[in-house]
Write a protein that holds these residues in place. Sequence first.
Motif, PDB file in Angstrom:
ATOM      1  N   UNK A 228       0.719  -1.214   0.057  1.00  0.00           N
ATOM      2  CA  UNK A 228       0.039  -0.094  -0.033  1.00  0.00           C
ATOM      3  C   UNK A 228       0.853   1.344   0.223  1.00  0.00           C
ATOM      4  N   UNK A 229       1.767   1.487   0.858  1.00  0.00           N
ATOM      5  CA  UNK A 229       2.603   2.599   1.067  1.00  0.00           C
ATOM      6  C   UNK A 229       3.252   2.971  -0.367  1.00  0.00           C
ATOM      7  N   UNK A 230       3.765   1.726  -0.990  1.00  0.00           N
ATOM      8  CA  UNK A 230       4.624   1.878  -2.303  1.00  0.00           C
ATOM      9  C   UNK A 230       3.551   2.335  -3.129  1.00  0.00           C
ATOM     10  N   UNK A 231       2.398   1.687  -3.197  1.00  0.00           N
ATOM     11  CA  UNK A 231       1.507   2.181  -4.332  1.00  0.00           C
ATOM     12  C   UNK A 231       1.143   3.276  -4.357  1.00  0.00           C
ATOM     13  N   UNK A 232       0.700   4.180  -3.227  1.00  0.00           N
ATOM     14  CA  UNK A 232       0.422   5.466  -2.782  1.00  0.00           C
ATOM     15  C   UNK A 232       1.492   6.319  -3.316  1.00  0.00           C
ATOM     16  N   UNK A 233       2.723   6.078  -2.756  1.00  0.00           N
ATOM     17  CA  UNK A 233       3.856   6.876  -3.416  1.00  0.00           C
ATOM     18  C   UNK A 233       3.874   6.783  -4.886  1.00  0.00           C
ATOM     19  N   UNK A 234       3.862   5.881  -5.712  1.00  0.00           N
ATOM     20  CA  UNK A 234       3.716   5.774  -6.989  1.00  0.00           C
ATOM     21  C   UNK A 234       2.741   6.362  -7.671  1.00  0.00           C
ATOM     22  N   UNK A 235       1.348   6.429  -7.091  1.00  0.00           N
ATOM     23  CA  UNK A 235       0.191   7.037  -7.794  1.00  0.00           C
ATOM     24  C   UNK A 235       0.586   8.388  -7.695  1.00  0.00           C
ATOM     25  N   UNK A 236       1.369   8.841  -6.488  1.00  0.00           N
ATOM     26  CA  UNK A 236       1.236  10.229  -6.308  1.00  0.00           C
ATOM     27  C   UNK A 236       2.373  10.887  -7.013  1.00  0.00           C
ATOM     28  N   UNK A 237       3.387  10.278  -7.477  1.00  0.00           N
ATOM     29  CA  UNK A 237       4.472  10.561  -8.334  1.00  0.00           C
ATOM     30  C   UNK A 237       3.886  10.807  -9.640  1.00  0.00           C
ATOM     31  N   UNK A 238       3.085   9.839 -10.126  1.00  0.00           N
ATOM     32  CA  UNK A 238       2.513   9.889 -11.608  1.00  0.00           C
ATOM     33  C   UNK A 238       1.684  11.242 -11.631  1.00  0.00           C
ATOM     34  N   UNK A 239       0.827  11.449 -10.179  1.00  0.00           N
ATOM     35  CA  UNK A 239       0.038  12.602 -10.529  1.00  0.00           C
ATOM     36  C   UNK A 239       0.953  13.912 -10.550  1.00  0.00           C
ATOM     37  N   UNK A 240       1.874  14.082  -9.616  1.00  0.00           N
ATOM     38  CA  UNK A 240       2.788  14.882  -9.829  1.00  0.00           C
ATOM     39  C   UNK A 240       3.312  15.547 -11.198  1.00  0.00           C
ATOM     40  N   UNK A 241       3.818  14.332 -11.813  1.00  0.00           N
ATOM     41  CA  UNK A 241       4.400  14.537 -13.113  1.00  0.00           C
ATOM     42  C   UNK A 241       3.308  15.194 -14.259  1.00  0.00           C
ATOM     43  N   UNK A 242       2.237  14.435 -14.069  1.00  0.00           N
ATOM     44  CA  UNK A 242       0.933  14.692 -15.128  1.00  0.00           C
ATOM     45  C   UNK A 242       0.850  16.430 -14.771  1.00  0.00           C
ATOM     46  N   UNK A 243       0.815  16.832 -13.467  1.00  0.00           N
ATOM     47  CA  UNK A 243       0.603  18.075 -13.105  1.00  0.00           C
ATOM     48  C   UNK A 243       1.389  19.003 -13.770  1.00  0.00           C
ATOM     49  N   UNK A 244       2.835  18.712 -13.932  1.00  0.00           N
ATOM     50  CA  UNK A 244       3.985  19.193 -14.356  1.00  0.00           C
ATOM     51  C   UNK A 244       3.968  18.982 -15.804  1.00  0.00           C
ATOM     52  N   UNK A 245       2.986  18.273 -16.589  1.00  0.00           N
ATOM     53  CA  UNK A 245       3.064  18.162 -18.051  1.00  0.00           C
ATOM     54  C   UNK A 245       4.467  17.507 -18.367  1.00  0.00           C
ATOM     55  N   UNK A 246       5.058  16.692 -17.574  1.00  0.00           N
ATOM     56  CA  UNK A 246       5.933  15.672 -18.017  1.00  0.00           C
ATOM     57  C   UNK A 246       5.612  14.444 -18.464  1.00  0.00           C
TER      58      UNK A 246
END
Length: 416
Positions: A228-246
């Motif tokens: 769970x903690x790794x999945x949350x970390x992974x999801x949030x990283x992808x969210x940040x990158x989408x937000x940054x348009x990367x």
Amino acid sequence: MYRAPRGTADVLPEEQGYWRYIEARARALGQRFGYQRLDTPVFEQTALFVRGVGQGTDIVEKEMYSFLDRGGDSMTLRPEGTAPVCRAYLEHGMHNQPQPVRLYYFSPAFRYERPQAGRFRQHHQFGVEALGDGDPSVDAEIVEMAWRLMEDLGLRDLTLLLNSIGDSECRPAYLEHLRAYYASRVERLCQDCRGRLERSPLRLLDCKQEACQALAQEAPRSIDHLCHPCRDHWEELMKCLRRLDIPFRVEPRLVRGLDYYTRTVFEIQPPEERAQSTLCAGGRYDGLIQELGGPPTPGIGFAAGMERMVSNVKGQGVPVPQEESVRVVIAYLGDEAKGEALSLASQLRSKGIGAVLAPAGKSLRAQMRYANSLGVSYALILGEEEMRSGSALLRDMAKGEQRVVPLQGVAEELAN
Ligand code: ATP
Ligand code: MG
């Protein structure tokens, strides 16, 4: 005749513009993101890399330049930058400063590899590390830096590959799935991979052999087995990158082979994907600093290969400013003029203008040929005639025009 050792290269004067271009952009990137430069020695105790890179990696197994020094201690030319940065972080008590500590470096790296295009025994890296903060926003920051660097270099059509390899909670179970998958297909693996299967099954995903790569396509994926903690970390990283348009592509075969590499791994690939073309590789290493004897400390970073950036900048035809070199050649005839030429060159240099004397004892024609070969903007010509009148001929090389100028004040005039 001696030659540079196999797998090494001279960076010739005409290449320097590319290197300075990349360094300048990398330094500016570090500055914009709040990273400070750290330089560490070119060699360290061998044990640092054995622990910090890890037994079971290509680097430690077969690539290190290790030697006994005259005191009998085993030293190794640095094969990579992360372990030395972590060593310095601990040695200088940076873990007691506010976290994260953000650092960057430029450094040669030495690996005894089979030399091929883009793969050297001495190469150079620009690397960054953020130590002491495990938040996914820091992962996003590091990935963003790598991506912006490539943008700043003017490189196009690159692919950012991203994966999560979990942590010590979820990885053991994933590795069992991986072992089981490969165990039933052993006969299709290369010799090396058969040996690795028990000890470091993750590395099988990374094998460059065609047969092994084909098998890796269908292998179980770490992102399907995250806790769970790794999945949350992974999801949030992808969210940040989408937000940054990367723009990124999830690549489930992307791995780092060792236990202290955790969660995020990424690479940037140029358009034509070849085994030795990765421009930049990075990842999180939350177990590394502890492995080196420090307190549990998260960390993440990347390293980009200078030679590979140079070759892509060239290959994509990015316009790169050439190094500003000599602007004025001073041609002269006779001994009296020689003294004047020396002093004129000195005055020009003190005003920041690059100036050289044409070769002594040559005809004026030969001296001008020399000026042409340097591609200078101006030639100052001191003939006997000019010397008598305290003047010189100033020749605009591009226009091919010349006029008489008084020696007095010619340095100022050129400076303006
Ligand atoms: P590979 O799997 O291709 O051997 P690596 O995992 O060993 O790569 P890293 O240790 O992550 O590579 O190195 C970071 C970057 O340094 C690479 O992405 C690449 O740009 C560059 N690099 C690594 N090894 C070499 C080499 N032998 N010659 C030139 N550049 C290199
Ligand atoms: Mg390698």
